[in-house]
Enzyme design. Structure first.
Site, PDB file in Angstrom:
ATOM      1  N   HIS A  25       0.844  -1.190   0.000  1.00  0.00           N
ATOM      2  CA  HIS A  25       0.000   0.000   0.000  1.00  0.00           C
ATOM      3  C   HIS A  25       0.878   1.237   0.000  1.00  0.00           C
ATOM      4  CE1 HIS A  25       0.600   1.456   4.186  1.00  0.00           C
ATOM      5  NE2 HIS A  25       0.852   0.179   4.438  1.00  0.00           N
ATOM      6  N   CYS A  26       0.315   2.341  -0.510  1.00  0.00           N
ATOM      7  CA  CYS A  26       0.981   3.636  -0.416  1.00  0.00           C
ATOM      8  C   CYS A  26       0.192   4.474   0.576  1.00  0.00           C
ATOM      9  CB  CYS A  26       1.078   4.301  -1.791  1.00  0.00           C
ATOM     10  SG  CYS A  26      -0.518   4.675  -2.531  1.00  0.00           S
ATOM     11  N   ALA A  27       0.264   5.773   0.465  1.00  0.00           N
ATOM     12  CA  ALA A  27      -0.385   6.628   1.458  1.00  0.00           C
ATOM     13  C   ALA A  27      -1.909   6.554   1.387  1.00  0.00           C
ATOM     14  CB  ALA A  27       0.065   8.075   1.268  1.00  0.00           C
ATOM     15  N   ARG A  29      -3.695   4.130  -1.159  1.00  0.00           N
ATOM     16  CA  ARG A  29      -4.254   3.046  -1.956  1.00  0.00           C
ATOM     17  C   ARG A  29      -3.715   1.673  -1.571  1.00  0.00           C
ATOM     18  NH1 ARG A  29      -2.199   5.302  -7.383  1.00  0.00           N
ATOM     19  NH2 ARG A  29      -0.680   6.049  -5.886  1.00  0.00           N
TER      20      ARG A  29
END
Length: 461
Positions: A25-27, A29
């Site tokens: 995951h990113c910030a 999504r």
């Protein structure tokens, strides 16, 4: 729906556990690599409560959940699929090919959790440099000598800590992304900036000498370096994963961390480090050569490609060149050209920030643009332009145009270590209008090209 129910529903609608290669995951999504994207019910996923949308990018199915929520749903999702956490790529999958776009994405993913620290530190550094200048202090009847040493030490802690230990942050995040144990990444990164090893900045200024091993291997610290720590993090995490497969469970706790740190440090200090040290020396001679080229050609080239030096972590060596210039005739000819590159990054990022429809993009891009205008470009580069590629290229063009003009006008600074807006204080003479002009041009070219060609509204972080 609670977080577990959201994770269960997403897993069901993407084809179940067997269709999941890896997840990270990113910030904002959840990023899922699948075996068969045709099994994904995108409309069903987007209809789930709290899901804000989804799309495919770089071979990943990305589900937009938002800041905070994505971390919680990710934790539940990982438990359901029973796969290693924070795994960006499954190295056992032979069908997964590494492309330039994927490599840039992974490099950017490493910096997502570091960006807030870099933004804050960049602002601290820019403001400290601005407010401690003699010209500014003179407005309130003070001199630099009147500033209490305790206050300077306090501000130095704010400005220097993150960049001094940047390799530790990079190694930690790289271990996390590539499936290693993050705490081993932190320790390995801290080893790269140990006080036992000569400081990279001091070696660049020739106030310290590299350690010499075996009569020919030169070893220096990695202060402020990015790419060497990134490469070390990749190798270290791969070594750890390999060892865990080979070492018996009864010895794993003792041998795996020991061998990972030992082998990782040996590779970093005796192979990666010396290679980059020689590259630094080559860059120093190349920049000296460029500055002597006629018709502004050197300024054009350095203004364009000098922005790459910070990415590769080999910018320290230019401190020596600036000190030598100031020692020879009291002028710094490198500063105005390098400043144009920084301001060009600010222009590109501001264009992205204004044009983007993504709240998360705006949240990162606006402060990154301001930080770049103050001379600290790491948040802008690693958080926005390099990840999106085209804005970085537009910034290179803008920096090149500004650098060309700076060279044609023979601009020269009265000092060093300040660029962008604070750097104005190094040109408080007849050069000031020209300094402002070349930076406005660099900013405008970069902003205009990014707005017109370099960024599409649908792109997101």
């Amino acid at each position: 729906m609670n977080n577990k129910e959201i994770a269960e529903k997403i897993l069901e609608l993407i084809g179940g556990t067997k269709n999941v290669q890896s997840v990270t995951h990113c910030a904002t999504r959840l990023r899922i690599s699948t075996n068969d994207k045709d099994k994904i019910d995108m409309k069903g996923v987007e209809a789930i409560d709290k899901v804000k949308g989804s799309f495919f990018n770089s071979g990943q199915y990305q589900v937009i959940l938002g800041t905070g929520l994505v971390n919680k749903v990710y934790d539940e999702f990982v438990r359901l699929i029973d796969k290693p956490s924070n795994q960006v790529m499954d190295s056992s999958n032979e069908d997964q090919k590494m492309t330039f776009q994927k490599a840039i994405r992974i490099f950017g993913d490493v910096f997502v959790p570091i960006i807030p620290v870099l933004v804050a530190t960049g602002l601290f550094m820019g403001l400290r440099g601005l407010l401690t200048q003699e010209a500014v202090l003179g407005l309130i009847g003070l001199t630099p000598e009147a500033i209490p040493q305790q206050f300077l030490m306090f501000t130095q802690i704010l400005t220097d800590t993150a960049f001094a230990f940047l390799p530790a942050l990079v190694a930690w995040s790289t271990f996390r992304i590539f499936g290693g144990t993050p705490v081993l990444g932190i320790v390995l990164g801290l080893m790269l900036v140990s006080s036992v090893i000569p400081n990279a900045y001091e070696v660049g200024q020739q106030t310290a000498e590299p350690l010499i091993f075996f009569g020919f291997i030169k070893v220096v610290g990695y202060q402020g370096s990015v790419l060497p720590a990134f490469v070390t993090g990749i190798l270290g995490s791969k070594i750890e994963i390999f060892l865990r497969k080979k070492i018996p469970d009864s010895l794993d706790l003792i041998l795996t961390p020991f061998l990972t740190l030992l082998i990782g440090l040996i590779l970093a200090l005796f192979i990666i480090g010396p290679i980059f040290h020689e590259v630094e020396l080559g860059v120093l001679h190349a920049v000296e050569f460029l500055l002597n080229l006629p018709f502004g050609i050197g300024g054009l080239i350095y203004g364009s490609f000098g922005q790459l030096l910070g990415i590769f972590g080999i910018h320290h060596i230019l401190n020596f060149l600036e000190i030598s210039m100031l020692g020879q005739d009291g002028w710094n000819y490198l500063n105005p050209i390098g400043t144009c590159g920084n301001i060009a990054q600010a222009g590109a990022v501001l264009a992205v920030a204004i044009k983007s429809t993504s709240p998360k993009m705006k949240q990162i891009a606006f402060p990154s643009a301001f930080s770049a205008a103050l001379g600290i470009t790491e948040p802008a580069v690693f958080g926005v332009t390099l990840r999106l590629v085209k804005p970085f290229l537009m910034a290179m063009i803008g920096g090149g145009v500004g650098g060309f003009l700076a060279s044609i006008f023979n601009l020269r600074a009265t000092g060093m270590a300040l660029t962008g807006i604070p750097g104005t204080l190094l040109y408080l003479n007849e050069q000031l209008p020209l300094y402002i002009l070349v930076n406005i041009v660099a900013f405008a070219v970069s902003f205009g090209l990014t707005w017109t060609f370099g960024y599409k509204k649908e792109q997101e972080l």
